[in-house]
Design a protein around this motif. Structure first.
Motif, short mmCIF file in Angstrom:
data_model
loop_
_atom_site.label_atom_id
_atom_site.label_comp_id
_atom_site.label_asym_id
_atom_site.label_seq_id
_atom_site.Cartn_x
_atom_site.Cartn_y
_atom_site.Cartn_z
N VAL A 76 27.13 5.35 -6.33
CA VAL A 76 27.87 5.04 -7.56
C VAL A 76 26.94 4.86 -8.77
N GLU A 77 25.69 4.49 -8.52
CA GLU A 77 24.74 4.30 -9.63
C GLU A 77 24.60 5.55 -10.49
N ILE A 78 24.75 6.72 -9.89
CA ILE A 78 24.58 7.95 -10.68
C ILE A 78 25.90 8.73 -10.81
N ALA A 79 27.01 7.99 -10.74
CA ALA A 79 28.34 8.63 -10.77
C ALA A 79 28.53 9.50 -12.03
N GLU A 80 28.00 9.04 -13.16
CA GLU A 80 28.19 9.83 -14.38
C GLU A 80 27.44 11.16 -14.33
N LYS A 81 26.30 11.17 -13.67
CA LYS A 81 25.56 12.42 -13.50
C LYS A 81 26.31 13.37 -12.55
N PHE A 96 19.43 19.91 -13.83
CA PHE A 96 18.39 18.91 -13.59
C PHE A 96 17.89 18.34 -14.92
N GLU A 97 17.64 19.23 -15.89
CA GLU A 97 17.16 18.77 -17.20
C GLU A 97 18.25 18.03 -17.96
N THR A 98 19.43 18.61 -18.00
CA THR A 98 20.51 18.02 -18.80
C THR A 98 20.86 16.62 -18.32
N PHE A 99 20.86 16.41 -17.01
CA PHE A 99 21.32 15.12 -16.48
C PHE A 99 20.17 14.25 -15.97
N LEU A 101 17.85 14.57 -13.72
CA LEU A 101 17.72 14.43 -12.27
C LEU A 101 16.40 15.10 -11.85
N THR A 102 15.82 14.60 -10.76
CA THR A 102 14.48 15.04 -10.37
C THR A 102 14.53 15.95 -9.16
N PRO A 103 14.13 17.23 -9.34
CA PRO A 103 14.08 18.12 -8.18
C PRO A 103 12.82 17.86 -7.37
N LYS A 104 12.97 17.82 -6.08
CA LYS A 104 11.83 17.55 -5.21
C LYS A 104 11.79 18.65 -4.15
N PRO A 105 10.64 19.23 -3.88
CA PRO A 105 10.61 20.35 -2.92
C PRO A 105 11.15 19.94 -1.55
N ALA A 106 11.94 20.80 -0.98
CA ALA A 106 12.43 20.58 0.39
C ALA A 106 11.37 21.06 1.37
N SER A 107 11.55 20.73 2.64
CA SER A 107 10.53 21.14 3.62
C SER A 107 10.86 22.48 4.27
N GLN A 108 12.15 22.82 4.35
CA GLN A 108 12.55 24.01 5.10
C GLN A 108 13.25 25.07 4.27
N VAL A 109 13.73 24.68 3.09
CA VAL A 109 14.51 25.64 2.29
C VAL A 109 13.99 25.68 0.86
N GLY A 110 14.40 26.73 0.15
CA GLY A 110 13.93 26.89 -1.22
C GLY A 110 14.65 26.01 -2.23
N ALA A 111 15.84 25.56 -1.90
CA ALA A 111 16.59 24.69 -2.81
C ALA A 111 15.96 23.30 -2.81
N PRO A 112 15.98 22.62 -3.96
CA PRO A 112 15.33 21.31 -4.04
C PRO A 112 16.22 20.15 -3.59
N LEU A 113 15.57 19.07 -3.16
CA LEU A 113 16.28 17.80 -2.96
C LEU A 113 16.48 17.15 -4.33
N ILE A 114 17.53 16.36 -4.46
CA ILE A 114 17.69 15.52 -5.66
C ILE A 114 17.13 14.15 -5.33
N GLU A 115 16.07 13.80 -6.01
CA GLU A 115 15.35 12.54 -5.75
C GLU A 115 16.25 11.32 -5.90
N GLU A 116 17.18 11.36 -6.83
CA GLU A 116 18.03 10.20 -7.12
C GLU A 116 19.15 9.98 -6.09
N CYS A 117 19.29 10.89 -5.14
CA CYS A 117 20.33 10.74 -4.13
C CYS A 117 19.79 9.99 -2.92
N TYR A 118 20.63 9.26 -2.21
CA TYR A 118 20.12 8.42 -1.13
C TYR A 118 19.91 9.19 0.17
#
Lengths: 178, 178
Positions: A76-81, A96-99, A101-118
């Motif tokens: 809920v902390e990032i509900a507005e994003k 990522f820029e507009t809201f 949010l911090t992209p973080k490299p994943a270990s197995q896939v090309g898509a990034p993790l969102i750092e702010e998600c639990y």
């Protein structure tokens, strides 16, 4: 923040309660985020998830082209994003820029993790047979991460038209169900 | 208790938050109840729902044979009955009798509504192509009912191993999402 590896056998416990999730995809180094509520577990282990991603979404093409995504679970902390990502299109903006949010490299896939998600679930598309008819992708979770510092993550659950239910108290009952 | 007809166009708002539901089926006048958390909306209108029902469940055979079911949405008040239905098999007991639940005739299908649930969705199986591989039934909601006296239904959401999250506070955000 240090992420901790989360057992694949327990992934169902994160998705089964029905939280709104943020699906990340990426192509040519350009990442996108999509807000999604239409998902279900299909198998415990390896964890299979059914995700309905409309072909009107920018992420649909990215997922079809790359067969990779990350399912990120926000609180809920990032509900507005979360809502911001749902209101906009990756065809027009870098979410990522507009809201912020911090992209973080994943270990197995090309898509990034969102750092702010639990929690973050790295996925590969496992079955596309239901994509043409229902926009339903079956993805396999191949690596899962959790933020160990978040003790009581309050997920959000979409009720429609901007209304969300925030995860409330937890109860324990005598159950033989997995 | 008088049920009120609920618009099919709004059914998604009941299932999208991810509540535990109770699926009723019936054959030869003998009704059964199954507790289910693995479901997702697939289409807004007509409302299509993807339901994963393991072939180890008694309800699997009933649904395959009749192509009809009711998705009933319980609240925390009857959480113990919900878990009871999940812990037992309709092959051995009549769950309506064992858990003191009231079957009520549906308008469009042979499976009964559960009177104690705050919403009831009468469904017909629309697609069985994913049943063999994933035990995934696509059902169409053809009639929906709600208990108008229940103003703040607290649904329950399965976290696994007997743990449930109870629906908490509601928030409203500026959203363009349906």
């Amino acid at each position: 923040m240090a992420r901790k590896s989360f057992p694949l056998s327990k992934v169902y416990s994160l998705l089964e309660p029905g939280p709104v999730v943020m699906v990340t995809t990426a192509r040519d180094g350009y990442p996108n985020i999509m807000t999604m509520s239409w998902h279900t577990m299909i198998e415990f282990e390896p964890p299979l998830v059914g995700c309905v991603i409309s072909n009107s979404n920018y992420s649909f093409g990215l997922l079809k082209a790359t067969n990779e995504c990350v399912i990120n679970i926000p609180t809920v902390e990032i509900a507005e994003k979360v809502v911001g990502c749902g209101n906009t299109s990756g065809a027009k903006i870098n979410k990522f820029e507009t809201f912020c949010l911090t992209p973080k490299p994943a270990s197995q896939v090309g898509a990034p993790l969102i750092e702010e998600c639990y929690a973050n679930l790295e996925c590969r598309v496992a079955d596309t047979k239901m994509v043409n008819k229902y926009c339903l992708f079956v993805v396999e979770v191949i690596k899962a991460w959790i933020d160990p510092t978040m003790k009581n993550p309050q997920t959000i659950h979409h009720l429609g038209r901007g209304r969300f239910m925030v995860a409330g108290e937890k109860i324990k009952l005598k159950s033989k169900m997995k």
